[in-house]
Design a protein around this motif. Sequence first.
Motif, PDB file in Angstrom:
ATOM      1  N   GLY A 144     -24.676 -24.796   9.724  1.00  0.00           N
ATOM      2  CA  GLY A 144     -25.998 -25.402   9.639  1.00  0.00           C
ATOM      3  C   GLY A 144     -26.310 -26.050   8.309  1.00  0.00           C
ATOM      4  O   GLY A 144     -27.416 -26.528   8.093  1.00  0.00           O
ATOM      5  N   SER A 145     -25.343 -26.072   7.417  1.00  0.00           N
ATOM      6  CA  SER A 145     -25.594 -26.704   6.117  1.00  0.00           C
ATOM      7  C   SER A 145     -25.220 -28.184   6.165  1.00  0.00           C
ATOM      8  O   SER A 145     -24.689 -28.658   7.161  1.00  0.00           O
ATOM      9  N   ILE A 146     -25.504 -28.889   5.084  1.00  0.00           N
ATOM     10  CA  ILE A 146     -25.001 -30.254   4.972  1.00  0.00           C
ATOM     11  C   ILE A 146     -24.118 -30.380   3.740  1.00  0.00           C
ATOM     12  O   ILE A 146     -23.746 -31.468   3.348  1.00  0.00           O
ATOM     13  N   TYR A 147     -23.779 -29.246   3.148  1.00  0.00           N
ATOM     14  CA  TYR A 147     -22.916 -29.270   1.978  1.00  0.00           C
ATOM     15  C   TYR A 147     -21.515 -29.700   2.381  1.00  0.00           C
ATOM     16  O   TYR A 147     -20.931 -29.162   3.306  1.00  0.00           O
ATOM     17  N   GLU A 148     -20.975 -30.689   1.677  1.00  0.00           N
ATOM     18  CA  GLU A 148     -19.622 -31.188   1.925  1.00  0.00           C
ATOM     19  C   GLU A 148     -19.419 -31.575   3.385  1.00  0.00           C
ATOM     20  O   GLU A 148     -18.558 -31.029   4.075  1.00  0.00           O
ATOM     21  N   GLN A 149     -20.239 -32.517   3.821  1.00  0.00           N
ATOM     22  CA  GLN A 149     -20.068 -33.054   5.156  1.00  0.00           C
ATOM     23  C   GLN A 149     -18.822 -33.929   5.208  1.00  0.00           C
ATOM     24  O   GLN A 149     -18.508 -34.631   4.254  1.00  0.00           O
ATOM     25  N   PHE A 177     -17.283 -37.067   7.298  1.00  0.00           N
ATOM     26  CA  PHE A 177     -17.736 -38.140   8.171  1.00  0.00           C
ATOM     27  C   PHE A 177     -16.611 -38.624   9.073  1.00  0.00           C
ATOM     28  O   PHE A 177     -15.445 -38.706   8.660  1.00  0.00           O
ATOM     29  N   GLY A 178     -16.994 -38.984  10.302  1.00  0.00           N
ATOM     30  CA  GLY A 178     -16.066 -39.595  11.227  1.00  0.00           C
ATOM     31  C   GLY A 178     -15.953 -41.087  10.977  1.00  0.00           C
ATOM     32  O   GLY A 178     -16.652 -41.646  10.123  1.00  0.00           O
TER      33      GLY A 178
END
Lengths: 115, 113
Positions: free
Chosen positions: B97-102, B104-105
């Motif tokens: 549920g985090s957005i840390y170190e997303q 990307f596709g």
Amino acid sequence: ELKVEQNPLFLSMQEGKNYTIYCNYSTTSDRLYWYRQDPGKSLESLFVLLSNGAVKQEGRLMASLDTKARLSTLHITAAVHDLSATYFCAVDRPPLGGGADGLTFGKGTHLIIQP
Amino acid sequence: DAGVTQSPTHLIKTRGQQVTLRCSPKSGHDTVSWYQQALGQGPQFIFQYYEEEERQRGNFPDRFSGHQFPNYSSELNVNALLLGDSALYLCASTLGGSIYEQYFGPGTRLTVT
């Protein structure tokens, strides 16, 4: 509303030169990200800066964060043609209730490095 | 290690139609976020899915909806397409549920005519 501003938006420079891209954001934030995007491609993560005074370096790129000034910089040393791309900074601001509110991106800096 | 995958790569639709875009997260990730990137702009956050629920939403109308499946893959649906919906749609995955170190596709390029 969180706002992220980058400057310059467009930069043309010669190989071998140094330059700095600036990223200002409008409210306090826990984390700042730098991404690279090549034409028609997705985003490649470059740096994640987590605290005031953080500095990270990878090759000819160095990123820093000043949370008091709400400013991050991406410094390019002795530029080479392969660094030509669009560079984005992004900030996240976790909502008070927890979770994640998504990243807020700047408009990007389109960098062209000429031989 | 499988990265984030998206399908289709390109899509052309007509105004008023509906479209579904698909995303499979990076192996081991359970959280998917969707972004819209108009030409010459930075990506804009649409929403995030975690535990099969929409957890956070950006400033997008209800025409934009999504779904997350038990295998953590996700769909983005856009109804009543407008010309302004033409953009690169990026999916990003992370964990817990985090957005840390997303991660990307590669994105889906949607053109609305």
